[in-house]
Design a protein around this motif. Structure first.
Motif, PDB file in Angstrom:
ATOM      1  N   LEU A  78       0.830  -1.207   0.000  1.00 43.49           N
ATOM      2  CA  LEU A  78       0.000   0.000   0.000  1.00 43.49           C
ATOM      3  C   LEU A  78       0.865   1.258   0.000  1.00 43.49           C
ATOM      4  O   LEU A  78       0.589   2.223  -0.721  1.00 43.49           O
ATOM      5  CB  LEU A  78      -0.932   0.018   1.216  1.00 43.49           C
ATOM      6  N   ARG A  79       1.912   1.253   0.818  1.00 38.92           N
ATOM      7  CA  ARG A  79       2.804   2.412   0.875  1.00 38.92           C
ATOM      8  C   ARG A  79       3.493   2.625  -0.472  1.00 38.92           C
ATOM      9  O   ARG A  79       3.560   3.740  -0.980  1.00 38.92           O
ATOM     10  CB  ARG A  79       3.846   2.221   1.973  1.00 38.92           C
ATOM     11  N   LYS A  80       3.998   1.530  -1.062  1.00 36.42           N
ATOM     12  CA  LYS A  80       4.654   1.644  -2.367  1.00 36.42           C
ATOM     13  C   LYS A  80       3.670   2.136  -3.434  1.00 36.42           C
ATOM     14  O   LYS A  80       4.019   2.966  -4.278  1.00 36.42           O
ATOM     15  CB  LYS A  80       5.232   0.298  -2.787  1.00 36.42           C
ATOM     16  N   GLY A  81       2.450   1.628  -3.380  1.00 37.46           N
ATOM     17  CA  GLY A  81       1.432   2.082  -4.331  1.00 37.46           C
ATOM     18  C   GLY A  81       1.119   3.556  -4.167  1.00 37.46           C
ATOM     19  O   GLY A  81       0.957   4.293  -5.149  1.00 37.46           O
TER      20      GLY A  81
ATOM     21  N   THR B 191       1.627   8.934  -6.211  1.00 35.96           N
ATOM     22  CA  THR B 191       1.991  10.338  -5.981  1.00 35.96           C
ATOM     23  C   THR B 191       3.051  10.783  -6.982  1.00 35.96           C
ATOM     24  O   THR B 191       2.957  11.872  -7.551  1.00 35.96           O
ATOM     25  CB  THR B 191       2.500  10.522  -4.534  1.00 35.96           C
ATOM     26  N   ASN B 192       4.043   9.934  -7.217  1.00 38.63           N
ATOM     27  CA  ASN B 192       5.075  10.262  -8.211  1.00 38.63           C
ATOM     28  C   ASN B 192       4.472  10.379  -9.604  1.00 38.63           C
ATOM     29  O   ASN B 192       4.846  11.278 -10.370  1.00 38.63           O
ATOM     30  CB  ASN B 192       6.185   9.219  -8.201  1.00 38.63           C
ATOM     31  N   ASP B 193       3.568   9.468  -9.956  1.00 41.54           N
ATOM     32  CA  ASP B 193       2.905   9.540 -11.259  1.00 41.54           C
ATOM     33  C   ASP B 193       2.111  10.828 -11.396  1.00 41.54           C
ATOM     34  O   ASP B 193       2.114  11.470 -12.449  1.00 41.54           O
ATOM     35  CB  ASP B 193       1.987   8.332 -11.464  1.00 41.54           C
ATOM     36  N   LEU B 194       1.423  11.217 -10.339  1.00 42.53           N
ATOM     37  CA  LEU B 194       0.632  12.444 -10.360  1.00 42.53           C
ATOM     38  C   LEU B 194       1.541  13.663 -10.537  1.00 42.53           C
ATOM     39  O   LEU B 194       1.237  14.566 -11.325  1.00 42.53           O
ATOM     40  CB  LEU B 194      -0.187  12.563  -9.073  1.00 42.53           C
ATOM     41  N   HIS B 195       2.664  13.685  -9.833  1.00 48.43           N
ATOM     42  CA  HIS B 195       3.617  14.786  -9.998  1.00 48.43           C
ATOM     43  C   HIS B 195       4.159  14.818 -11.422  1.00 48.43           C
ATOM     44  O   HIS B 195       4.329  15.892 -12.007  1.00 48.43           O
ATOM     45  CB  HIS B 195       4.772  14.652  -9.005  1.00 48.43           C
ATOM     46  N   ASP B 196       4.419  13.641 -11.989  1.00 54.04           N
ATOM     47  CA  ASP B 196       4.916  13.573 -13.360  1.00 54.04           C
ATOM     48  C   ASP B 196       3.877  14.097 -14.343  1.00 54.04           C
ATOM     49  O   ASP B 196       4.213  14.830 -15.274  1.00 54.04           O
ATOM     50  CB  ASP B 196       5.295  12.122 -13.700  1.00 54.04           C
ATOM     51  N   VAL B 197       2.620  13.738 -14.132  1.00 51.31           N
ATOM     52  CA  VAL B 197       1.549  14.231 -15.009  1.00 51.31           C
ATOM     53  C   VAL B 197       1.457  15.753 -14.918  1.00 51.31           C
ATOM     54  O   VAL B 197       1.357  16.447 -15.940  1.00 51.31           O
ATOM     55  CB  VAL B 197       0.198  13.562 -14.640  1.00 51.31           C
TER      56      VAL B 197
END
Length: 187
Positions: free
Chosen positions: A91-94, A99-105
């Motif tokens: 869950l933490r890794k997900g 969050t990283n994907d959202l920042h990248d978007v």
């Protein structure tokens, strides 16, 4: 058995054996004293409700039914702990990955917006340069037309007299200028 709030909002529905009916009613009234409980489509009578609430307040109501859980074996408990630890880690890794994907978007969206703004500014600058060049060309054309008109005016005044008198005079130049500026139609 169907349980709803006093204002009619649905809470739960469950099948209850005849022997457990009283205990279930008391448990429902323990949690929601003003609940509307229906048994086989009929509202529980007010007298039964009042009796269950009175038994709850006096303490003579049957205790909530609880099923005693058997103690777990140490190996099973350890296994459950490992599974829970793995679950929380996943869950933490997900969460970190999303969050990283959202920042990248958002970063890519910002870059796309900046690129669009840059292209728009370049297009405006190019249009401005073309407009200045067009205005300069129009000005050059206007000067050429005016020069041609002046030369034609001077030529029409100067040639006849120059042939007769041996050269143009100041009066010839002034008359040519007036004809060019005033647009005299005499040819």
């Amino acid at each position: 058995m169907v349980v709803s709030t006093a204002c009619g909002d649905f809470v739960t529905e469950k099948d209850v054996a005849e022997a457990q009916l009283v205990g279930e009613l008391v448990d429902c009234y323990r949690l929601l004293p003003d609940a509307a409980i229906y048994l086989d489509g009929q509202l529980v009578p007010e007298e039964a409700r009042q009796a269950a609430l009175a038994a709850l307040s006096v303490g003579t109501a049957p205790a909530a039914a609880r099923v005693a859980a058997q103690p777990l074996e140490p190996e099973k408990l350890k296994e459950y702990g490992e599974v829970l630890a793995q679950l929380f880690d996943d869950l933490r890794k997900g969460y970190v990955q999303s969050t990283n994907d959202l920042h990248d978007v958002f970063r890519r969206y910002r870059e796309m917006c900046l690129d669009n703004e840059r292209r728009f500014a370049d297009e405006v600058a190019q249009q401005r340069a073309l407009t200045h060049k067009s205005l300069a060309d129009v000005d050059l054309l206007r000067r050429s037309v005016t020069t041609t008109q002046l030369l034609n005016g001077f030529a029409s005044e100067v040639r006849p007299r120059a042939i007769q008198e041996g050269g143009p005079t100041l009066t010839d130049y002034v008359a040519g200028l007036v004809r060019a500026v005033a647009g005299d139609k005499k040819k």
